[in-house]
Design an enzyme around this catalytic site. Structure first.
Site, PDB file in Angstrom:
ATOM      1  N   SER A 238      11.543   0.011 -13.743  1.00  0.00           N
ATOM      2  CA  SER A 238      12.615  -0.078 -12.750  1.00  0.00           C
ATOM      3  C   SER A 238      13.745  -0.246 -13.030  1.00  0.00           C
ATOM      4  CB  SER A 238      11.849  -0.612 -11.537  1.00  0.00           C
ATOM      5  OG  SER A 238      11.552  -1.997 -11.774  1.00  0.00           O
TER       6      SER A 238
ATOM      7  N   CYS B 111      14.112 -11.617   1.804  1.00  0.00           N
ATOM      8  CA  CYS B 111      13.757 -12.504   0.945  1.00  0.00           C
ATOM      9  C   CYS B 111      14.688 -12.756  -0.024  1.00  0.00           C
ATOM     10  CB  CYS B 111      12.876 -11.632  -0.152  1.00  0.00           C
ATOM     11  SG  CYS B 111      13.488  -9.844  -0.543  1.00  0.00           S
TER      12      CYS B 111
ATOM     13  N   ASP C 103      15.511  -5.931 -13.117  1.00  0.00           N
ATOM     14  CA  ASP C 103      15.522  -5.721 -11.502  1.00  0.00           C
ATOM     15  C   ASP C 103      15.801  -6.702 -10.479  1.00  0.00           C
ATOM     16  OD1 ASP C 103      12.545  -5.900 -10.803  1.00  0.00           O
ATOM     17  OD2 ASP C 103      12.559  -4.415 -12.214  1.00  0.00           O
TER      18      ASP C 103
ATOM     19  N   ASN D 160       0.228   0.599   5.607  1.00  0.00           N
ATOM     20  CA  ASN D 160       1.272   0.201   4.632  1.00  0.00           C
ATOM     21  C   ASN D 160       1.962  -0.979   5.291  1.00  0.00           C
ATOM     22  OD1 ASN D 160       3.135  -0.312   2.595  1.00  0.00           O
ATOM     23  ND2 ASN D 160       4.293   1.252   3.019  1.00  0.00           N
ATOM     24  N   GLY D 161       2.022  -2.193   4.923  1.00  0.00           N
ATOM     25  CA  GLY D 161       2.799  -3.128   5.484  1.00  0.00           C
ATOM     26  C   GLY D 161       2.146  -4.483   5.775  1.00  0.00           C
TER      27      GLY D 161
ATOM     28  N   TYR E 283      12.835  -2.367  -6.464  1.00  0.00           N
ATOM     29  CA  TYR E 283      11.801  -2.240  -7.362  1.00  0.00           C
ATOM     30  C   TYR E 283      10.450  -1.383  -7.093  1.00  0.00           C
ATOM     31  CZ  TYR E 283       7.582  -4.354  -9.679  1.00  0.00           C
ATOM     32  OH  TYR E 283       6.457  -4.305 -10.429  1.00  0.00           O
TER      33      TYR E 283
ATOM     34  N   GLY F 111      -0.108   0.431  -4.923  1.00  0.00           N
ATOM     35  CA  GLY F 111      -1.403  -0.380  -5.198  1.00  0.00           C
ATOM     36  C   GLY F 111      -2.315  -0.049  -5.971  1.00  0.00           C
TER      37      GLY F 111
ATOM     38  N   CYS G 189       0.826  -1.209   0.122  1.00  0.00           N
ATOM     39  CA  CYS G 189       0.030   0.088   0.075  1.00  0.00           C
ATOM     40  C   CYS G 189       0.877   0.976  -0.131  1.00  0.00           C
ATOM     41  CB  CYS G 189      -1.109   0.113   1.143  1.00  0.00           C
ATOM     42  SG  CYS G 189      -1.787  -1.477   1.336  1.00  0.00           S
TER      43      CYS G 189
END
Length: 485
Positions: free
Chosen positions: A299, A453, A362, A111-112, A258, A37, A10
């Site tokens: 990107s 990640c 990217d 956001n999260g 990104y 988003g 978000c």
């Protein structure tokens, strides 16, 4: 059609500007955050004694028009653009989330992604499968903490301070009360949040600095990990709801790779320049003889510029990107899905035919769109494709705000680099090393970044069904067709 790209959870925006057309200004801020988003968007405005919320599914520009914005009158407001990571993308899960408890009213945008929604839902007596979203759960926790209340602002702030330590995961919140805007980042600061100031003395909060630029707000500073700011008629006040030992910065490294707009700044670093440095480092790490450097828009464009500059190989535009296609395009057959990629990207054959290309991307997440892009290049008569990736292999699920919690869909978790090269049909493939990426992001200090990640090292515990001992251990022995649908 772009399901191979990671999605963020978000963008959030907040504004305290008495006497200004706040709903229109929030609209502009959300427009600048649309890339974060595209499922839904919403605006909440306070008229003093009443908070009004207008939200819907779709893009900001399709939801709001001048008539709808004119009806949202007040001196302070918040806004939200949504991509779902917890909860579906249905209308009822769009934000801001609204609650009224006694004389208190508030709207919350997030956001999260929270990682402890299941135990919190159990605590509240809500079935796990009945959770609308983690944002709705956070709003419900705050509402119950208020216990009715007198409507006093300090009472709401204190209830929010008591609620925050119960939340585990990534969050940058903006909260609207009848007479204040509150912003807060989690103790690790996974997701960004900035404070800006208007020329007339008003204040703004935004996920990224370009959203402040668009309303002519000067960037004051980043909200710090673990910090809460309360903005009202008295100005800006900082609070620190967490013990100092719990504040351990771990900002998402993929914001640089990104998510974030290239014209923005994060942790004092311009995103465009960071991506250029990634490309320069990749040229030093994985050189190759080639005729042209071509980015896969958008990107990766700065990274391709950096690779070209460092290597001396000419930069060439190899694709035209259609800027008018939405991310919800659906193709019912495999052939139509392949054709649909051409709607988004189409090669400029005259620039690439017969050439040896360095193709810069990217990241490689699920590889579905990239596979079709590589086929398009081959069909355009490219002589050689040397694929260069501006980040390390993406192997581990993210639980902090990206939609990659299913490791079976992550191609680097299922294949070796050589297997991925063969699958994609590249003549060579190289990923940027983790140390080089971190140095490109922050040359002076490579600490304070989350790389879960890429490394599997999770700063905070994540759902037990997703990892074991803090690291995902399962490798699915699936056929390629199952890995890449």
């Amino acid at each position: 059609m772009d399901d191979s790209a990671p999605k963020e959870s978000c963008g959030v925006f907040g504004l305290y500007a008495p006497g200004s057309p706040v709903s229109h200004m929030v609209y502009l801020g959300l427009f600048a955050l649309q890339h974060r988003g595209q499922e839904a968007a919403g605006i909440a405005v306070s008229e003093g004694d009443k908070i009004w919320v207008d939200k819907d599914t779709g893009l900001v520009s399709t939801i709001f028009n001048d008539y709808r914005l004119q009806t949202l009158r007040g001196d302070l407001a918040i806004g939200h653009t949504r991509y779902s990571t917890t909860g579906s993308g249905d209308w009822q899960n769009s934000q801001p989330v609204y609650r009224q408890v006694g004389k208190h009213q508030f709207a919350l945008a997030h956001n999260g992604n929270l990682v402890n929604t299941e135990p919190l839902a159990t605590e509240l007596g809500v079935p796990a499968d009945g959770i609308g979203s983690d944002s709705d759960l956070a709003a419900e926790l705050l509402a119950r903490e208020l216990h009715g209340g007198s409507g006093d602002q300090d009472e709401l702030v204190e209830a929010f301070v008591r609620t925050l330590p119960r939340l585990s995961g990534a969050y940058s919140f903006v909260l609207l009360s009848q007479d204040a805007i509150i912003g807060v980042r989690d103790p690790h600061g996974f997701r960004p949040l900035f404070l800006g100031r208007l020329n007339d003395g008003g204040w703004a909060l935004a996920s990224e600095t370009p959203a402040l630029d668009v309303i002519d707000a000067a960037v004051v500073r980043e909200i710090q990990p673990g910090e809460m700011v309360v903005i009202d008629g008295a100005g800006v006040k900082s609070l620190w709801p967490f013990p100092a030992e719990e504040i351990v910065p771990k900002f998402c490294s993929f914001e640089y790779v990104y998510f974030a707009r290239p014209d923005g700044n994060l942790r004092g670093q311009n995103v465009h320049r960071v991506r250029q440095r990634m490309g320069e480092a990749l040229a030093r790490q994985a050189p190759v003889d080639a005729d042209a450097v071509v980015p896969i828009p958008e990107s990766s464009v700065p990274g391709a510029q950096g690779y070209a500059h460092e290597s001396g190989i000419p930069y060439v535009d190899g694709f035209v990107k259609n800027r008018y296609i939405g991310r919800t395009f659906i193709a019912p057959t495999q052939q139509l899905r392949r054709n649909a990629v051409k709607i988004k990207l189409n090669p400029i054959r005259e620039n690439i035919e017969g050439k040896r290309l360095v193709v810069v991307e990217d990241s490689i997440i699920r590889a579905t769109t990239l596979l079709e892009t590589m086929r398009m290049l081959r069909n355009s008569g490219v002589a050689e494709i040397h694929l260069r990736v501006l980040s390390p292999p993406y192997k581990w699920p993210c639980w902090y705000g990206m939609d990659t919690t299913d490791q079976s869909k992550l191609v680097a978790a299922q294949m070796s680099v050589e297997e991925i090269r063969t699958f994609l049909g590249a003549d060579s493939l190289a990923y940027l090393d983790i140390d080089a990426m971190l140095t490109a992001i922050s040359p002076e200090d490579t600490t304070g970044l989350c790389t879960a990640c890429l490394t599997g090292d999770y700063p905070i515990p994540v759902p037990s069904h997703g990892v074991a001992n803090g690291r995902t251990e399962t490798r699915w022995n699936l056929p390629i067709e199952a890995v890449i649908p």
